[in-house]
Design a protein around this motif. Sequence first.
Motif, PDB file in Angstrom:
ATOM      1  N   LYS A 124      -1.788   3.241  -0.183  1.00 60.44           N
ATOM      2  CA  LYS A 124      -1.823   1.782  -0.235  1.00 60.44           C
ATOM      3  C   LYS A 124      -1.010   1.345  -1.447  1.00 60.44           C
ATOM      4  O   LYS A 124      -1.083   2.001  -2.504  1.00 60.44           O
ATOM      5  N   PRO A 125      -0.250   0.239  -1.328  1.00 60.75           N
ATOM      6  CA  PRO A 125       0.572  -0.204  -2.451  1.00 60.75           C
ATOM      7  C   PRO A 125      -0.281  -0.419  -3.690  1.00 60.75           C
ATOM      8  O   PRO A 125      -1.294  -1.118  -3.635  1.00 60.75           O
ATOM      9  N   GLY A 126       0.099   0.192  -4.807  1.00 63.00           N
ATOM     10  CA  GLY A 126      -0.677   0.090  -6.044  1.00 63.00           C
ATOM     11  C   GLY A 126      -1.382   1.397  -6.376  1.00 63.00           C
ATOM     12  O   GLY A 126      -1.894   1.568  -7.481  1.00 63.00           O
ATOM     13  N   GLN A 127      -1.404   2.336  -5.424  1.00 67.91           N
ATOM     14  CA  GLN A 127      -2.112   3.607  -5.691  1.00 67.91           C
ATOM     15  C   GLN A 127      -1.227   4.600  -6.464  1.00 67.91           C
ATOM     16  O   GLN A 127      -0.034   4.376  -6.646  1.00 67.91           O
ATOM     17  N   TYR A 128      -1.845   5.684  -6.875  1.00 69.07           N
ATOM     18  CA  TYR A 128      -1.127   6.697  -7.643  1.00 69.07           C
ATOM     19  C   TYR A 128      -1.416   8.083  -7.077  1.00 69.07           C
ATOM     20  O   TYR A 128      -2.326   8.258  -6.269  1.00 69.07           O
ATOM     21  N   VAL A 129      -0.617   9.051  -7.510  1.00 70.41           N
ATOM     22  CA  VAL A 129      -0.893  10.455  -7.183  1.00 70.41           C
ATOM     23  C   VAL A 129      -0.944  11.244  -8.490  1.00 70.41           C
ATOM     24  O   VAL A 129      -0.426  10.802  -9.514  1.00 70.41           O
ATOM     25  N   ASN A 130      -1.563  12.389  -8.432  1.00 71.34           N
ATOM     26  CA  ASN A 130      -1.542  13.290  -9.583  1.00 71.34           C
ATOM     27  C   ASN A 130      -0.363  14.235  -9.445  1.00 71.34           C
ATOM     28  O   ASN A 130      -0.148  14.824  -8.383  1.00 71.34           O
ATOM     29  N   PHE A 131       0.394  14.379 -10.533  1.00 67.87           N
ATOM     30  CA  PHE A 131       1.493  15.356 -10.555  1.00 67.87           C
ATOM     31  C   PHE A 131       0.919  16.713 -10.932  1.00 67.87           C
ATOM     32  O   PHE A 131       0.217  16.833 -11.941  1.00 67.87           O
ATOM     33  N   VAL A 132       1.222  17.709 -10.111  1.00 65.70           N
ATOM     34  CA  VAL A 132       0.778  19.074 -10.420  1.00 65.70           C
ATOM     35  C   VAL A 132       2.045  19.888 -10.682  1.00 65.70           C
ATOM     36  O   VAL A 132       2.683  20.396  -9.761  1.00 65.70           O
ATOM     37  N   ALA A 153      -6.859  -0.218  -7.239  1.00 61.72           N
ATOM     38  CA  ALA A 153      -6.142  -1.472  -7.543  1.00 61.72           C
ATOM     39  C   ALA A 153      -4.984  -1.636  -6.569  1.00 61.72           C
ATOM     40  O   ALA A 153      -3.833  -1.721  -6.960  1.00 61.72           O
ATOM     41  N   TYR A 154      -5.321  -1.649  -5.284  1.00 62.08           N
ATOM     42  CA  TYR A 154      -4.256  -1.715  -4.280  1.00 62.08           C
ATOM     43  C   TYR A 154      -4.246  -3.064  -3.568  1.00 62.08           C
ATOM     44  O   TYR A 154      -5.208  -3.827  -3.627  1.00 62.08           O
ATOM     45  N   LEU A 155      -3.152  -3.322  -2.905  1.00 64.49           N
ATOM     46  CA  LEU A 155      -2.944  -4.587  -2.195  1.00 64.49           C
ATOM     47  C   LEU A 155      -3.925  -4.731  -1.035  1.00 64.49           C
ATOM     48  O   LEU A 155      -4.070  -3.808  -0.236  1.00 64.49           O
ATOM     49  N   ARG A 156      -4.580  -5.878  -0.973  1.00 64.61           N
ATOM     50  CA  ARG A 156      -5.429  -6.203   0.186  1.00 64.61           C
ATOM     51  C   ARG A 156      -4.677  -7.237   1.007  1.00 64.61           C
ATOM     52  O   ARG A 156      -4.689  -8.431   0.674  1.00 64.61           O
ATOM     53  N   PRO A 157      -4.005  -6.818   2.087  1.00 67.21           N
ATOM     54  CA  PRO A 157      -3.176  -7.759   2.846  1.00 67.21           C
ATOM     55  C   PRO A 157      -3.997  -8.869   3.503  1.00 67.21           C
ATOM     56  O   PRO A 157      -3.461  -9.911   3.839  1.00 67.21           O
ATOM     57  N   GLU A 158      -5.318  -8.652   3.656  1.00 64.69           N
ATOM     58  CA  GLU A 158      -6.141  -9.664   4.322  1.00 64.69           C
ATOM     59  C   GLU A 158      -6.431 -10.852   3.406  1.00 64.69           C
ATOM     60  O   GLU A 158      -6.866 -11.904   3.864  1.00 64.69           O
ATOM     61  N   GLU A 159      -6.200 -10.696   2.097  1.00 67.65           N
ATOM     62  CA  GLU A 159      -6.504 -11.799   1.182  1.00 67.65           C
ATOM     63  C   GLU A 159      -5.458 -12.899   1.295  1.00 67.65           C
ATOM     64  O   GLU A 159      -4.282 -12.641   1.506  1.00 67.65           O
ATOM     65  N   LYS A 160      -5.947 -14.149   1.118  1.00 66.24           N
ATOM     66  CA  LYS A 160      -5.040 -15.300   1.194  1.00 66.24           C
ATOM     67  C   LYS A 160      -4.812 -15.837  -0.219  1.00 66.24           C
ATOM     68  O   LYS A 160      -5.414 -15.370  -1.165  1.00 66.24           O
ATOM     69  N   GLY A 161      -3.954 -16.851  -0.343  1.00 69.61           N
ATOM     70  CA  GLY A 161      -3.695 -17.474  -1.636  1.00 69.61           C
ATOM     71  C   GLY A 161      -2.583 -16.752  -2.359  1.00 69.61           C
ATOM     72  O   GLY A 161      -2.083 -15.719  -1.897  1.00 69.61           O
ATOM     73  N   PRO A 162      -2.183 -17.280  -3.522  1.00 70.17           N
ATOM     74  CA  PRO A 162      -1.072 -16.681  -4.256  1.00 70.17           C
ATOM     75  C   PRO A 162      -1.409 -15.285  -4.771  1.00 70.17           C
ATOM     76  O   PRO A 162      -2.582 -14.939  -4.931  1.00 70.17           O
ATOM     77  N   LEU A 163      -0.372 -14.515  -5.023  1.00 74.16           N
ATOM     78  CA  LEU A 163      -0.554 -13.180  -5.610  1.00 74.16           C
ATOM     79  C   LEU A 163       0.209 -13.153  -6.936  1.00 74.16           C
ATOM     80  O   LEU A 163       1.396 -13.462  -6.969  1.00 74.16           O
ATOM     81  N   VAL A 164      -0.501 -12.826  -7.999  1.00 75.06           N
ATOM     82  CA  VAL A 164       0.115 -12.773  -9.324  1.00 75.06           C
ATOM     83  C   VAL A 164       0.030 -11.340  -9.829  1.00 75.06           C
ATOM     84  O   VAL A 164      -1.058 -10.762  -9.901  1.00 75.06           O
ATOM     85  N   ALA A 165       1.182 -10.760 -10.164  1.00 76.01           N
ATOM     86  CA  ALA A 165       1.219  -9.375 -10.654  1.00 76.01           C
ATOM     87  C   ALA A 165       1.721  -9.398 -12.096  1.00 76.01           C
ATOM     88  O   ALA A 165       2.764  -9.987 -12.375  1.00 76.01           O
ATOM     89  N   ILE A 166       0.958  -8.783 -12.996  1.00 74.44           N
ATOM     90  CA  ILE A 166       1.320  -8.838 -14.422  1.00 74.44           C
ATOM     91  C   ILE A 166       1.446  -7.402 -14.937  1.00 74.44           C
ATOM     92  O   ILE A 166       0.464  -6.650 -14.963  1.00 74.44           O
ATOM     93  N   ALA A 167       2.659  -7.043 -15.365  1.00 80.23           N
ATOM     94  CA  ALA A 167       2.921  -5.653 -15.776  1.00 80.23           C
ATOM     95  C   ALA A 167       3.400  -5.599 -17.215  1.00 80.23           C
ATOM     96  O   ALA A 167       4.103  -6.488 -17.676  1.00 80.23           O
ATOM     97  N   ALA A 168       3.022  -4.533 -17.904  1.00 82.65           N
ATOM     98  CA  ALA A 168       3.664  -4.216 -19.186  1.00 82.65           C
ATOM     99  C   ALA A 168       4.195  -2.799 -19.072  1.00 82.65           C
ATOM    100  O   ALA A 168       3.507  -1.900 -18.553  1.00 82.65           O
TER     101      ALA A 168
END
Length: 351
Positions: free
Chosen positions: A131-139, A194-209
């Motif tokens: 799902k968009p926002g997910q991660y994997v472990n590097f081995v 912390a992945y995208l929920r496509p069913e949610e409505k309204g604006p989407l705000v993404a804040i990255a550092a």
Amino acid sequence: MTIIKINQWAEPLIHHKGTLLEQALRRGVPYPHQCRSGECGQCKTRLISGSVRQMPCLDIALSDNERQDNLILACRSTPVTDVEVSWLDEADVDETSAAEIPVEVRSVKREGRVCRLVVALLADPSAMVFKPGQYVNFVLPGLPVRPYSMASVSGSATLEFHIEHQDNGFVSDYIARYLHAGDRFSVRGPFGDAYLRPEEKGPLVAIAAGTGLAPLVSIIRSAIITTPERRLTLIYAEREKRHQYYLEELQRLAANTPILNVQLVVSADPPLSTLHNDSITQCLNQLSYSLQDASVYIAGSPVMVESVAKTVKLLGADQHRIRADAFSRAAVQGDQRVSLVARLGRLLRTR
Ligand SMILES: Cc1cc2nc3c(=O)[nH]c(=O)nc-3n(C[C@H](O)[C@H](O)[C@H](O)COP(=O)(O)OP(=O)(O)OC[C@H]3O[C@@H](n4cnc5c(N)ncnc54)[C@H](O)[C@@H]3O)c2cc1C
Ligand code: FES
């Protein structure tokens, strides 16, 4: 629900029994955890009986409401009596049940302190649906396991990662200096809430550092495809202009996507713990819509995530729609701090 009983007094007294997490792991219990330092919340635990001494942790890992609901962090709690506890999410417990997929490095491109790494899956892409926002472990052979977030969208035969080079960091230093096209290793996953929920409505705000940009790029790119009617805002903060990366792609993305508003924030103000919060707040205050029905995604260092999460809550965002990816640092054992030469000697190049 798996109930674990930690009996303080059954074992011969050892001089330091350690945290609940340490005691459980020592007994071979596959307890969910990641940072071991009260930053990620992965070891969240229900205290069923007994009492523990708790050490400080970040609010994003354990909120006040959760504390009142008898939840604790296993990595920050030391039992002072016999205790009965249960961890919260059994799905995360046995990491070994997640898919481990061999990958081959396609390219490693440096942009300042960031390595943009593209790997090809040596398996059918259906084996690594995320799902968009997910991660994997590097081995990586001979190195400790580290999580990295996908910057690409799911379904492709390649995965892209943005990895910040940390001086003397075990894995990021190796990736920056020694990983080349053709090298092979494995990724295990996907993980993360912390992945995208496509069913949610309204604006989407993404804040990255920093490289918190990676999972948020994946979220934004996927939202453009799955929910093109949503208003999208991406705020990307760096401490200094020279550390900004991925700028051409962001410009292109914004130019081709009228619903997307990209804001770049630069602040050289120390300390890092209040990273850009004023500038980010300014950006948020200038939004033409309210955060009340927005989905908010935050990714970066734990202190940045914690402080920005507080700000967006104050600005009216719904706590249940604030999702945070804190890039907490894994605990490193003293004996892992071996010299670079020794480390390299252990590495197996599997080209
Ligand atoms: C869910 C999640 C997703 C993540 N996604 C990303 C991502 O997409 N991109 C990204 O860049 N990072 C990401 N991270 C962070 C990443 O997993 C690693 O923590 C990071 O790359 C550092 O790992 P390392 O092995 O290179 O450094 P480490 O060996 O862990 O060291 C990190 C730094 O701390 C210092 N250090 C470590 N131990 C000590 C010590 N005992 N004394 C003094 N100094 C010490 C090192 O010198 C180094 O500068 C993510 C983390 C999480 C939890
Ligand atoms: S392992 Fe306990 S909060 Fe991260």
